[in-house]
Design an enzyme around this catalytic site. Sequence first.
Site, PDB file in Angstrom:
ATOM      1  N   SER A 150       0.853  -1.187   0.000  1.00 33.27           N
ATOM      2  CA  SER A 150       0.000   0.000   0.000  1.00 33.27           C
ATOM      3  C   SER A 150       0.889   1.237   0.000  1.00 33.27           C
ATOM      4  O   SER A 150       1.979   1.234   0.578  1.00 33.27           O
ATOM      5  CB  SER A 150      -0.879   0.001   1.248  1.00 33.27           C
ATOM      6  OG  SER A 150      -1.539   1.239   1.386  1.00 33.27           O
TER       7      SER A 150
ATOM      8  N   TYR B 289      -1.574  -0.523  10.395  1.00 29.49           N
ATOM      9  CA  TYR B 289      -1.728  -0.875   8.983  1.00 29.49           C
ATOM     10  C   TYR B 289      -0.481  -0.469   8.199  1.00 29.49           C
ATOM     11  O   TYR B 289       0.060  -1.252   7.424  1.00 29.49           O
ATOM     12  CB  TYR B 289      -2.968  -0.198   8.403  1.00 29.49           C
ATOM     13  CG  TYR B 289      -3.186  -0.483   6.942  1.00 29.49           C
ATOM     14  CD1 TYR B 289      -3.795  -1.661   6.536  1.00 29.49           C
ATOM     15  CD2 TYR B 289      -2.783   0.422   5.967  1.00 29.49           C
ATOM     16  CE1 TYR B 289      -3.997  -1.932   5.196  1.00 29.49           C
ATOM     17  CE2 TYR B 289      -2.978   0.164   4.631  1.00 29.49           C
ATOM     18  CZ  TYR B 289      -3.588  -1.010   4.241  1.00 29.49           C
ATOM     19  OH  TYR B 289      -3.772  -1.266   2.908  1.00 29.49           O
TER      20      TYR B 289
END
Length: 116
Positions: free
Chosen positions: A31, A45
């Site tokens: 990501s 995350y």
Amino acid sequence: MTELAGKAVFLASQAAARHMSDGGRIITIGSALADRVPGPTLTLYSMAKSALGGLTKGLARDLGLGGIRVTLIQAGPIDTDMNRHRDHHRRRPRRLSAPSRIRTCAPGSGGRCSIP
């Protein structure tokens, strides 16, 4: 979260590599948030996705001599129902990573990567 994410990718890559005696490709999905933490509650995350960068580099080094390429794709925001409340789809996308940061690790390179 971070232990599960890293361990899952490692174990899946290890299992896939066993079937690639003639070489192949392993692609991990990260990501753009691995490099940036734009808001609160994204720390874990981001940390999990950052760990994939190190894991991918290590796998590329370890498996490259066997003709297996390992690539990390770090995608940006995607217009999904889950992200609709964040209004990403209405804003003009901005680049979180520069093309100069894209690297290619060739089989047999010993993990040394080059910019295409």
